[in-house]
Design a protein around this motif. Structure first.
Motif, PDB file in Angstrom:
ATOM      1  N   UNK A  21     -30.509  22.468  -6.473  1.00 45.08           N
ATOM      2  CA  UNK A  21     -31.097  23.303  -7.667  1.00 45.08           C
ATOM      3  C   UNK A  21     -32.345  22.663  -7.423  1.00 45.08           C
ATOM      4  N   UNK A  22     -32.995  21.482  -6.865  1.00 43.03           N
ATOM      5  CA  UNK A  22     -33.914  20.941  -6.895  1.00 43.03           C
ATOM      6  C   UNK A  22     -35.092  21.886  -6.699  1.00 43.03           C
ATOM      7  N   UNK A  77     -38.447  24.511  -6.449  1.00 47.66           N
ATOM      8  CA  UNK A  77     -39.431  23.765  -6.202  1.00 47.66           C
ATOM      9  C   UNK A  77     -39.703  24.888  -5.100  1.00 47.66           C
ATOM     10  N   UNK A  78     -39.435  25.862  -4.645  1.00 46.13           N
ATOM     11  CA  UNK A  78     -38.766  26.730  -3.696  1.00 46.13           C
ATOM     12  C   UNK A  78     -39.786  28.157  -4.640  1.00 46.13           C
ATOM     13  N   UNK A  79     -39.338  28.162  -5.581  1.00 51.22           N
ATOM     14  CA  UNK A  79     -39.572  29.050  -6.684  1.00 51.22           C
ATOM     15  C   UNK A  79     -41.126  28.790  -7.464  1.00 51.22           C
ATOM     16  N   UNK A  93     -33.612  36.248  -7.569  1.00 53.70           N
ATOM     17  CA  UNK A  93     -33.184  36.503  -6.519  1.00 53.70           C
ATOM     18  C   UNK A  93     -32.453  35.184  -5.913  1.00 53.70           C
ATOM     19  N   UNK A  94     -33.216  34.008  -6.128  1.00 54.83           N
ATOM     20  CA  UNK A  94     -32.927  32.865  -5.305  1.00 54.83           C
ATOM     21  C   UNK A  94     -32.270  32.472  -6.172  1.00 54.83           C
ATOM     22  N   UNK A  95     -31.541  32.069  -7.387  1.00 49.69           N
ATOM     23  CA  UNK A  95     -31.535  31.355  -8.213  1.00 49.69           C
ATOM     24  C   UNK A  95     -29.638  31.651  -7.672  1.00 49.69           C
ATOM     25  N   UNK A  96     -30.003  33.116  -7.950  1.00 44.38           N
ATOM     26  CA  UNK A  96     -28.882  34.172  -7.995  1.00 44.38           C
ATOM     27  C   UNK A  96     -27.792  34.145  -6.220  1.00 44.38           C
ATOM     28  N   UNK A  97     -28.663  33.751  -5.138  1.00 42.02           N
ATOM     29  CA  UNK A  97     -28.197  33.261  -3.889  1.00 42.02           C
ATOM     30  C   UNK A  97     -27.682  32.381  -4.484  1.00 42.02           C
ATOM     31  N   UNK A  98     -28.010  31.190  -4.713  1.00 42.16           N
ATOM     32  CA  UNK A  98     -28.215  29.764  -3.858  1.00 42.16           C
ATOM     33  C   UNK A  98     -26.276  29.498  -4.856  1.00 42.16           C
TER      34      UNK A  98
END
Length: 93
Positions: free
Chosen positions: A32-33, A37-39, A79-84
Motif C-alpha cells: 500500500x505504501x 508513493x507511485x500515485x 486503477x492502481x489501487x484496484x489492481x493492487x
C-alpha cells in the motif's frame, strides 16, 4: 495546572499496532505504501510531476503535455489501487 501525560510523546503511527496485533499484514502495508508513493509521484502537482513538466520535450506543446500527465495520473489513481487490491487482498494472502 494538570497536563496530559501524553502531550510530550510523539504520535505513534496507527499501522504499528495493527501490524503487531495481526490485524494488518506487513506485506500488504508495504504494498500500500509503494502504490501510494507511485500515485503521488505521477501527479503533475507533485515535485516529480513539476520536474517532468519543466523538462518536457520541445516537440510536445506544454498544454498537451500537461493534459497527458494529468490523464495518466488520473488513470493511475483510479486503477492502481484496484489492481493492487485484486492482486494482493482478493486472493487472501
Amino acid at each position: 495546572m494538570d497536563r496530559d501525560h501524553r502531550a510530550g510523546r510523539p504520535l505513534r503511527p496507527i499501522a504499528i499496532p495493527l501490524v503487531a496485533e495481526g490485524g494488518l499484514s506487513a506485506g500488504l502495508f508495504v504494498a500500500a505504501l509503494a502504490v501510494s508513493s507511485t500515485i503521488v509521484d505521477v501527479s503533475p502537482f507533485s515535485t516529480n510531476g513539476a520536474l517532468m513538466l519543466a523538462n518536457r520535450p520541445d516537440t510536445i506543446d506544454e498544454n498537451t503535455y500537461y493534459k497527458q500527465i494529468l490523464g495518466y495520473a488520473t488513470i493511475v489513481t483510479l486503477v492502481g489501487p484496484l489492481l493492487v487490491w485484486a492482486a494482493l487482498v482478493l486472493p487472501g494472502w
